[in-house]
Design a protein around this motif. Structure first.
Motif, mmCIF file in Angstrom:
data_model
loop_
_atom_site.group_PDB
_atom_site.id
_atom_site.type_symbol
_atom_site.label_atom_id
_atom_site.label_comp_id
_atom_site.label_asym_id
_atom_site.label_seq_id
_atom_site.Cartn_x
_atom_site.Cartn_y
_atom_site.Cartn_z
ATOM 1 N N UNK D 108 -14.841 50.365 48.374
ATOM 2 C CA UNK D 108 -13.910 51.458 48.119
ATOM 3 C C UNK D 108 -14.194 52.649 49.010
ATOM 4 N N UNK D 109 -13.335 53.645 48.900
ATOM 5 C CA UNK D 109 -13.416 54.810 49.774
ATOM 6 C C UNK D 109 -14.254 55.937 49.222
ATOM 7 N N UNK D 209 -1.899 56.156 50.454
ATOM 8 C CA UNK D 209 -2.501 56.165 51.787
ATOM 9 C C UNK D 209 -4.019 56.089 51.645
ATOM 10 N N UNK D 210 -4.629 55.195 52.404
ATOM 11 C CA UNK D 210 -6.083 55.062 52.370
ATOM 12 C C UNK D 210 -6.557 53.996 51.410
ATOM 13 N N UNK D 211 -5.704 53.616 50.459
ATOM 14 C CA UNK D 211 -6.085 52.631 49.421
ATOM 15 C C UNK D 211 -7.444 53.013 48.836
ATOM 16 N N UNK D 212 -7.506 54.250 48.286
ATOM 17 C CA UNK D 212 -8.794 54.914 48.047
ATOM 18 C C UNK D 212 -9.825 54.061 47.317
ATOM 19 N N UNK D 255 -13.382 56.468 61.749
ATOM 20 C CA UNK D 255 -11.929 56.576 61.627
ATOM 21 C C UNK D 255 -11.295 57.234 62.837
ATOM 22 N N UNK D 293 -3.262 57.705 57.163
ATOM 23 C CA UNK D 293 -4.353 56.758 56.965
ATOM 24 C C UNK D 293 -3.838 55.564 56.191
ATOM 25 N N UNK D 296 -9.028 53.251 54.148
ATOM 26 C CA UNK D 296 -10.356 53.814 54.420
ATOM 27 C C UNK D 296 -11.395 53.051 53.612
ATOM 28 N N UNK D 300 -12.793 47.554 58.835
ATOM 29 C CA UNK D 300 -12.410 48.636 59.740
ATOM 30 C C UNK D 300 -11.367 49.475 59.023
ATOM 31 N N UNK D 301 -11.301 50.747 59.350
ATOM 32 C CA UNK D 301 -10.299 51.624 58.751
ATOM 33 C C UNK D 301 -9.059 51.624 59.650
#
Lengths: 315, 315, 315, 315
Positions: D108-109, D209-212, D255, D293, D296, D300-301
């Protein structure tokens, strides 16, 4: 240092080629099957498969699509997923009296790359041929010469699920470019597939920390190793042991992630094998750890974190 | 190692306090004005201003808002913007028989931090008191002990435009936490303001590469330095010289930027002072460079890139 | 959009200069003292203090040592450390019919920089003068034109301990270069010193996400704001609120740290002010968050993480 | 949106399973061979192969060794290395009325991970089942609900040399997790092997965004695509086109490297296909680019850089 002695078993010789793999893959046919406990002499090509030999050449015109030919896979008898492959490196012998370095376009530590993209022109292509001098050092100029420190830029085992380029260092080892993959060291790699599928290559006559321009003193070589196994216990990242030190190689980007991996795994090693409490281990590496940069040029950057093997002492 | 000899001028003694700055600032009143060429003994507080002295304490309850008190600014006679300040470090003396390390919440290399944010709980707060043993080593446990290697965690000059926290390493030096800021080394810093405004502090009895938990063996100290100047020529980043090596300290994030700075500056140094062509210099560090991690915990991470001073050799 | 109405108090006009600060500093003399709740019109210089106005110029020959002149500090009556400064942005007016962009050597997102160092030549210096067209758009070429979206590249308060360059974005705000510092937004900054010491500047007629070349459509401007305070409660990082959304600006390197800060603070905001459980908040941003890059060129990179203001809904 | 019309050819239906690949590999047997220009309906499993369906489950106990089953490889008739595969996405249909998200340990982010290692405990494992409400939104709580925006988390072609995990986004596409891989978009991927070996999967009912937290609204789906080819011309990184915009997906760490890739490729696209000078293209994205984004959290991001398709305008 040599494995030759009257008591030693005759070494097994592995001469790969003419078709070299450019990957760490479980799907290739083993080029040899070797038992545990016997010296194995493995010949290796240089990173350019010997296509680069003159400062008149331009790498982009001479080199093929792939770089870093490997000697392997070598099937290790008895190795099963979940084991640890133990590799005692007895000797790294240089089999040529010259080595080559170069600028490869968009590759290296002090240039933009295919990942750290900029709109600038790449550095000019260049090739340097270092020749071994009478004093044993390598040189192409009167500005400096290089003391040999032979080591293997790549070494490792096949990943479980993926097939990875021989230019990539990761959990399985691979293109770590760390100077402690040399004679006198014991390396530990995870066994992910039956037979482990060991590969090595990318012999360096010497290399600075970080391999700044991306190309060390690339040379053909012969590495002598003896394989062992730790059954039923695996390592997550490559480990190295010398007479004095224990070390872990972390490979990641950004570089701090490689550093975190190396030290976090070292904490784990101290807890598992040396009876340390987790916080004592964190203290020990905080006060006594050594950390150097293996490469800052490959698809992941490799950092080595190490520490003296602890010895109990009276307070 | 000592600067005391019959021929030496009497050292100047600088005893700071009781109010310590926690910044590298050009706006503070100098605590001393010193000439070039004379040994200066500077006493320094530990990073916690000696408020942390027992494993029963909790840092978050005991420590104030700021960390890392500095001894300075010291006005260097004759220093003008555009010069380079040369600092010969003769001795780093530990002035206490114990040192302290600790876990500070959200600070360190193997924890999330105020910048590398996660939703996890912080590591537990802890304090360790290391005591000097009869054999000279520092220890708090029978698991390991630490060989002293005294050095100054922070050293540098006031920036031009900014006032920076004493926890920050950057172009001006500051909180680099690199073990080569020790006795026997010559350090070079940019002079940004008249008098240079030199600061030092954060004496470490020892520290592992990276300062993994963020807190070394923090201790009070006395550092003996002699100042010199290179007039009309400045350095962009801090440089260090030993009898054998030249080194540059890069501080940045991600860590690869610190590494790039160190090696790029080293290339520049070889070109400027050793007559190297730029590509020869790149080759030299590629094959012979050494690179270790100073800190992986501060506001910027510090990496040291170094190489042997080149000596012309016959081909 | 305008703050002028019969009921509004007469706006306070702040015209700075001729000497502009290039820092966010608590040590400068305020250029104005303003009360809460009254519109304040602040005039701002462009990032080059209007020294760049022709495509014939070379930035390295024309520009001084410092960039990004600020309008400030403005003393906010009643602001005390520990409060939050609330800034309602009513209008950003462009006060010129042309804007300037340029290549600054070793600066930008698609070039090596003074931190991401390489041995390549810098990009060529160039200056572009964009002129406002009859249709209101800005252009210098027939290839494209730019729809104006005026916003302030820099805005914030003085840090507590440090004096930071006006080129730096951080916890205090500063050079964030995010397009939501525009009319119709409410921004929140920490109050670190009595009076808050508010600064703003760096007006952009428009800017792409990331400000790729490092220089937006730089222009002089007039920003109209009304200040408020949240007493006794501070924010750790700058926050922005629109009619629909809440947003946080994280500034750090590597860029993922900026992203982590933005989202972790957003989780905190949802917990504090919207009654969310921590894991529900993490779910909410995981499924509904928006995240764009403000700048990828400044000393820290700025990322904006935002989400719709939650409204309870029947299951 | 639908491809069904009287003139359309009957769609080809691809129903994979029961054995799903967890890699992007050229070495697997194609599950279908499809011609150009015909709608293809591809059914996809969710990222957990439907093994996670209750908030009572613990992912570490339920899930197998691999995540993210793919539908593929699909052999595209006529595709040769060096071509570009064009994928027109007509529709992404959700084939279930519930979706699942979860905390996976060390993933996870806003948590430490297997690469960003710390010594902290991982976040607690949790599973959330979102159910489609009468109003069409997905929800598990009264705190918020989620507007569906169906898209494919993974899509791409087989790499040339490597076999990569379906969790990895890179030049070939893969696990990019960007919301513009949705209905109404045209995506471009490199063809590295004869037949391209197309894969897709990881359908998301929606994702921030980012799929936190690393796990979106995971769901089974049916994606309808039509394949085309650009012969003899390849793309280096995945591109996306909408009616208004052109976009590039860069995937890397840190990133900022992903961001650099996206914008540098966009500059190249403008130069190649829109007649831009390189510096004009750099200006255009600097002033008009959009950058968000994608993820993240993955190996890879992924960052998406886009810009309006330029239209010549009178000065």
């Amino acid at each position: 240092m040599s494995v030759d002695s009257q008591d030693s078993p005759a070494p097994i010789v592995v001469k790969p080629g003419p078709d070299y793999p450019y990957v760490y893959s479980r799907y290739l046919e083993p080029i040899a099957t070797v038992p545990l406990g016997v010296p194995v002499e493995i010949y290796t090509e240089d990173a350019f498969e010997s296509h680069l030999y003159s400062s008149e050449q331009r790498p982009s015109e001479v080199l093929g699509k792939y770089l870093n030919p490997q000697s392997g896979p070598i099937f290790i008898e008895g190795a099963e997923p979940g084991d640890t492959l133990v590799v005692d490196i007895a000797d790294v012998e240089l089999t040529r009296d010259w080595a080559v370095s170069s600028h490869i376009p968009d590759f290296g530590g002090l240039t933009s790359t295919t990942f750290t993209r900029t709109l600038q022109d790449p550095l000019p292509e260049k090739v340097w041929i270092y020749r071994r001098q009478e004093n044993g050092r390598f040189s192409y100029t009167d500005k400096f010469s290089v003391e040999p420190h032979p080591f293997m830029g790549t070494m490792g085992t096949a990943p479980d699920l993926e097939v990875l380029s021989a230019l990539t260092p990761s959990k399985h080892g691979g293109n770590m470019d760390v100077r402690d993959i040399c004679a006198g060291r014991r390396a530990y790699f995870p066994v992910n597939v039956p037979g482990a599928y060991f590969y090595t290559g990318d012999c360096h006559a010497a290399q600075g920390d970080g391999e700044a321009c991306g190309v060390a003193l690339e040379i053909t070589g012969k590495v002598t190793v003896t394989f062992g196994l730790i059954k039923g216990k695996t390592v997550t990242w490559p480990r190295i042991e010398s007479a004095e030190d224990i070390m872990v190689v972390g490979s990641a980007r950004p570089m701090e992630d490689a550093a975190r991996i190396a030290y976090a795994e070292l904490v784990g090693w101290l807890v598992e094998d040396y009876g340390f409490d987790k916080w004592d281990a964190y203290q020990y590496i905080s006060q006594c750890g050594k950390m150097y940069v293996g490469n800052m040029v490959d698809t992941y950057y490799s950092v080595v974190g190490g520490v003296r093997k602890p010895r109990p002492e009276p307070l």
